[in-house]
Motif scaffolding. Structure first.
Motif, PDB file in Angstrom:
ATOM      1  N   SER A 142      -4.394  10.749   8.696  1.00  0.00           N
ATOM      2  CA  SER A 142      -3.201  11.837   7.450  1.00  0.00           C
ATOM      3  C   SER A 142      -2.733  11.347   7.272  1.00  0.00           C
ATOM      4  N   VAL A 143      -1.893  11.526   5.445  1.00  0.00           N
ATOM      5  CA  VAL A 143      -1.206  11.126   4.603  1.00  0.00           C
ATOM      6  C   VAL A 143       0.909  11.253   5.826  1.00  0.00           C
ATOM      7  N   VAL A 169      -7.736   5.316   8.482  1.00  0.00           N
ATOM      8  CA  VAL A 169      -7.932   6.642   9.107  1.00  0.00           C
ATOM      9  C   VAL A 169      -7.206   7.545   9.018  1.00  0.00           C
ATOM     10  N   ASN A 224       1.519   5.238   1.001  1.00  0.00           N
ATOM     11  CA  ASN A 224       1.181   6.102   2.303  1.00  0.00           C
ATOM     12  C   ASN A 224      -0.195   6.473   2.146  1.00  0.00           C
ATOM     13  N   ARG A 225      -0.870   7.083   1.283  1.00  0.00           N
ATOM     14  CA  ARG A 225      -2.382   7.067   0.648  1.00  0.00           C
ATOM     15  C   ARG A 225      -3.356   5.996   0.983  1.00  0.00           C
ATOM     16  N   ALA A 226      -2.712   5.026   1.276  1.00  0.00           N
ATOM     17  CA  ALA A 226      -3.664   4.270   0.904  1.00  0.00           C
ATOM     18  C   ALA A 226      -3.570   3.771   2.200  1.00  0.00           C
ATOM     19  N   ALA A 273      -2.789   5.393   4.747  1.00  0.00           N
ATOM     20  CA  ALA A 273      -3.442   6.195   5.754  1.00  0.00           C
ATOM     21  C   ALA A 273      -5.491   6.541   5.298  1.00  0.00           C
ATOM     22  N   GLU A 274      -6.129   5.910   4.269  1.00  0.00           N
ATOM     23  CA  GLU A 274      -7.419   5.969   3.915  1.00  0.00           C
ATOM     24  C   GLU A 274      -7.974   4.635   4.527  1.00  0.00           C
ATOM     25  N   ILE A 275      -7.028   3.653   4.763  1.00  0.00           N
ATOM     26  CA  ILE A 275      -7.284   2.124   5.601  1.00  0.00           C
ATOM     27  C   ILE A 275      -7.379   2.480   7.255  1.00  0.00           C
ATOM     28  N   ASN A 308       1.169  -1.283   0.004  1.00  0.00           N
ATOM     29  CA  ASN A 308      -0.254  -0.282  -0.081  1.00  0.00           C
ATOM     30  C   ASN A 308       0.602   1.153  -0.075  1.00  0.00           C
TER      31      ASN A 308
END
Length: 80
Positions: A33-34, A31, A23-25, A27-29, A21
């Motif tokens: 921030s990046v 919840v 960093n953005r993914a 962060a989304e998983i 994954n």
């Protein structure tokens, strides 16, 4: 397993990093921030002495593999 005092948050990020994954993914998983994900990775790099995400991922894969092997060796054999 040698964990170099990794926090549960760092371990969670490393597990997702190991799955490939971004960093953005991550962060989304989780919840987050990046920037928080970047901080967890940065601290894990510092604690382990790894110099890159790839090296950190390979190091973490080795730790997880060794931990699984140790757990499996503790399971008693069944009689034949």
């Amino acid at each position: 397993m040698t964990n170099f005092q990794l926090t549960p948050a760092e371990i969670g990020v490393l597990n997702l990093l190991l799955q490939g994954n971004s960093n953005r993914a991550i962060a989304e998983i989780l919840v987050l921030s990046v920037r928080t994900v970047e901080s967890h990775i940065s601290r894990a790099l510092g604690k382990t002495g790894c110099r890159s995400r790839l090296q950190l991922s390979l190091w973490w894969m080795q730790q997880v593999t060794e931990d699984k092997r140790m757990c499996a060796s503790r399971i008693p054999s069944l009689p034949a």
